[in-house]
Design a protein around this motif. Structure first.
Motif, PDB file in Angstrom:
ATOM      1  N   ILE A   1       0.847  -1.195   0.000  1.00 17.53           N
ATOM      2  CA  ILE A   1       0.000   0.000   0.000  1.00 17.53           C
ATOM      3  C   ILE A   1       0.880   1.242   0.000  1.00 17.53           C
ATOM      4  O   ILE A   1       1.822   1.365   0.787  1.00 17.53           O
ATOM      5  CB  ILE A   1      -0.945   0.005   1.209  1.00 17.53           C
ATOM      6  N   SER A   2       0.556   2.172  -0.890  1.00 20.62           N
ATOM      7  CA  SER A   2       1.302   3.414  -0.995  1.00 20.62           C
ATOM      8  C   SER A   2       0.347   4.556  -1.335  1.00 20.62           C
ATOM      9  O   SER A   2      -0.856   4.338  -1.523  1.00 20.62           O
ATOM     10  CB  SER A   2       2.395   3.296  -2.063  1.00 20.62           C
ATOM     11  N   VAL A   3       0.888   5.780  -1.423  1.00 27.66           N
ATOM     12  CA  VAL A   3       0.082   6.960  -1.752  1.00 27.66           C
ATOM     13  C   VAL A   3       0.724   7.678  -2.929  1.00 27.66           C
ATOM     14  O   VAL A   3       1.942   7.877  -2.962  1.00 27.66           O
ATOM     15  CB  VAL A   3      -0.030   7.929  -0.552  1.00 27.66           C
TER      16      VAL A   3
ATOM     17  N   HIS B   1      -4.122   9.591  -3.841  1.00 27.44           N
ATOM     18  CA  HIS B   1      -4.857   8.337  -3.946  1.00 27.44           C
ATOM     19  C   HIS B   1      -4.110   7.257  -3.168  1.00 27.44           C
ATOM     20  O   HIS B   1      -2.874   7.204  -3.194  1.00 27.44           O
ATOM     21  CB  HIS B   1      -5.007   7.891  -5.398  1.00 27.44           C
ATOM     22  N   LEU B   2      -4.881   6.414  -2.501  1.00 30.39           N
ATOM     23  CA  LEU B   2      -4.311   5.241  -1.842  1.00 30.39           C
ATOM     24  C   LEU B   2      -4.237   4.119  -2.870  1.00 30.39           C
ATOM     25  O   LEU B   2      -5.255   3.730  -3.446  1.00 30.39           O
ATOM     26  CB  LEU B   2      -5.189   4.830  -0.658  1.00 30.39           C
TER      27      LEU B   2
ATOM     28  N   GLY C   1      -6.996   3.368  -7.689  1.00 27.52           N
ATOM     29  CA  GLY C   1      -6.758   3.853  -6.334  1.00 27.52           C
ATOM     30  C   GLY C   1      -7.997   4.389  -5.634  1.00 27.52           C
ATOM     31  O   GLY C   1      -9.044   4.622  -6.241  1.00 27.52           O
TER      32      GLY C   1
ATOM     33  N   LEU D   1      -8.399  10.208  -1.689  1.00 29.13           N
ATOM     34  CA  LEU D   1      -8.381  10.646  -0.300  1.00 29.13           C
ATOM     35  C   LEU D   1      -8.861  12.091  -0.201  1.00 29.13           C
ATOM     36  O   LEU D   1      -8.520  12.923  -1.055  1.00 29.13           O
ATOM     37  CB  LEU D   1      -6.964  10.547   0.274  1.00 29.13           C
TER      38      LEU D   1
ATOM     39  N   VAL E   1       3.014   5.203   5.021  1.00 30.11           N
ATOM     40  CA  VAL E   1       1.860   4.327   5.265  1.00 30.11           C
ATOM     41  C   VAL E   1       2.265   3.234   6.244  1.00 30.11           C
ATOM     42  O   VAL E   1       3.303   2.592   6.074  1.00 30.11           O
ATOM     43  CB  VAL E   1       1.351   3.705   3.955  1.00 30.11           C
TER      44      VAL E   1
ATOM     45  N   SER F   1       0.529  -0.111   8.473  1.00 32.39           N
ATOM     46  CA  SER F   1      -0.604  -0.970   8.786  1.00 32.39           C
ATOM     47  C   SER F   1      -0.571  -1.327  10.269  1.00 32.39           C
ATOM     48  O   SER F   1       0.450  -1.783  10.782  1.00 32.39           O
ATOM     49  CB  SER F   1      -0.550  -2.243   7.933  1.00 32.39           C
TER      50      SER F   1
ATOM     51  N   LEU G   1      -1.843   6.909   7.657  1.00 31.97           N
ATOM     52  CA  LEU G   1      -0.988   7.701   6.775  1.00 31.97           C
ATOM     53  C   LEU G   1      -0.420   8.851   7.599  1.00 31.97           C
ATOM     54  O   LEU G   1      -1.171   9.608   8.247  1.00 31.97           O
ATOM     55  CB  LEU G   1      -1.771   8.258   5.592  1.00 31.97           C
TER      56      LEU G   1
END
Length: 469
Positions: free
Chosen positions: A386-388, A392-393, A442, A445, A458, A460, A467
């Protein structure tokens, strides 16, 4: 000793703790799918930028009509009038903010105003320039949450004329007139400037809400609606904002996170501008909308799967001897379809997507009929990176493991454990790429207070994706 008297202070203390915790609990609204911690400094930046954007504060100040300053004539002094006073410019305002846990805040605005008018002390008007440094403190309280909005209650406005500098085109102003102008402006400006700040801060509040309440498109597959879910919570160094989320697929309907989920416990800012927490429940409403891919139909071929011959041999080896209708040299084909919605699971430093698919291996016989060699249920476990990017995620999946269950077989196959490895390779090469292509759109956000997510880190956590900006 009276035990009821001894327990009374403890009860009061317990009641105080309960009441305090109640203040920290958001006003009941839709379950939040996204929660923000925003630093006080970033709120100050947003307020300051909004005040100067498109000349918002200055244009409102220019509309003020400042009363004439008049000194009646006498035996010792002539009639004096300063007319046409109006604000023509202002220095870039300096904004500071004090957040109070009682849902109140104090906003201080310091600026230098340029005021022009005409000085009448004879037959010919003389242009006058006044530079007034002012410090205005407005005390606000937020209240009355209702469907994505709240009210700003103005409780106090305190005005200080820090300094004043007056000049005439024709020369210096007499000290007595300077004092008159200073005292008059000190008395009249508060009643003129405070209503302007009230109106301007209402606009700032509306502008802030517009960065919380929005509908963002998710490519061609649908949209996501974000809405303020409760009153903002004010703390000394930051503000907390909870947003409800509603996923709206293009084919119709809407999906909200499961009801009853508690507001997320976000990590402290620790020097960050913003922390954004996205709940696992929200991601599991958005992911199925993104991960819709057409069923994959292709022939077993090295062009599609590098180990197609090995997979063909492995399947044919499972066919029991003596099958008269079973294919020997007929090419096999495969169909892969989704058998359920993808589900993301978040834990410390790891995100996993579970996706059930149905795999149908078949061949077209010479007589025109279709023979189902295998019908399988496959549970895919995919690692989620997962990245930005561009607010957008983004989720990119890589296949971790495959669990196969035999559903049916027209050729008498009874076990499929030997197919796990070759099927893993097939899915990795032929199914995961189109899945990632679908995910590439994506999750958009909300740009809360116009904060840029570029460079966001990011992480988890258990049931929560955070974020850090």
């Amino acid at each position: 000793m009276d035990t009821s008297q001894a327990s009374h202070p403890k009860m009061l203390k317990l009641l105080g703790i309960v009441l305090f915790c109640g203040l920290l609990t958001p006003v009941q609204g839709p379950d939040p799918g996204a929660s923000f911690l925003v630093s006080r400094g970033e709120i100050v930046n947003f307020v300051a930028e909004t005040l100067v954007k498109n000349g918002l504060l200055l244009e409102n100040l220019k509309a003020i009509k400042i009363p004439d300053i008049v000194r009646e004539g006498s035996l010792l002094s002539a009639l004096l009038k300063i007319t046409g006073l109006h604000i023509v410019d202002m220095q870039l305002p300096v904004v500071s903010l004090e957040l109070l846990p009682s849902a109140e805040c104090r906003v201080r605005v310091y600026s230098k105003l340029e005021i022009q008018g005409d000085y009448l002390f004879g037959a010919v008007p003389d242009p006058i320039d006044i530079f007034a440094a002012v410090n205005i403190t407005v005390k606000l309280r937020i209240a009355d949450y209702s469907s994505g909005t709240y009210q700003v209650v103005f409780e106090d406005c305190h005005f200080v004329l820090v300094s004043i500098d007056i000049s005439l085109l024709s020369g210096l102003l007499p000290v007595s007139v300077n004092n008159l102008v200073s005292s008059t402006l000190r008395n009249t400006l508060p009643s003129l400037l405070c209503p302007v700040l009230y109106a301007v801060f209402n606009f700032v509040k509306t502008h802030a809400e517009s960065t919380m309440n929005m509908v963002l498109q998710v490519g061609a597959v649908g949209s996501i609606e974000y809405q303020l879910a409760s009153l903002p919570l004010l703390f000394e160094q930051h503000t907390r904002l909870d947003l409800s989320t509603l996923v709206q697929p293009a084919e119709g309907g809407s999906v909200a996170p499961a009801a009853g989920s508690a507001p997320a416990a976000l990590p402290p800012l620790r020097g960050n501008v913003l922390n954004l927490g996205l709940t696992e429940a929200f991601l599991n409403t958005a992911l199925p909308m993104l991960a819709q891919i057409q069923r994959q139909v292709f022939a077993f071929s090295p062009d599609v799967v590098s180990e197609a011959p090995q997979l063909t041999d492995a399947i044919l080896a499972l066919i029991p001897p003596g099958c008269s209708r079973c294919p020997v040299s007929t090419p096999l084909s495969i169909v892969i379809t989704e058998a359920g919605a993808p589900v993301i699971a978040l834990e410390a430093n790891k995100a996993t997507v579970k996706l059930p698919v149905r795999i149908l291996v078949f061949t077209n016989l010479a007589d025109g009929t279709v023979l189902t060699v295998l019908a399988l249920e496959a549970d895919l476990a995919l690692n989620a990176d997962i990245s930005v990017s561009d607010d957008h995620l983004l989720i990119e999946a890589s296949l971790d493991s495959v669990a196969l269950v035999l559903e049916s077989s027209d050729v008498g196959i009874v076990h499929v454990s030997d197919l796990v490895r070759p099927m893993h390779n097939l899915l990795e090469e032929a199914y995961v790429p189109p899945l990632n292509e679908a995910l590439r759109v994506g999750i958009p956000l909300p740009k809360l207070m116009n904060i840029d997510f570029t460079g966001a880190v990011v992480q988890s956590l258990e049931d929560l994706l955070v974020l850090y900006v």
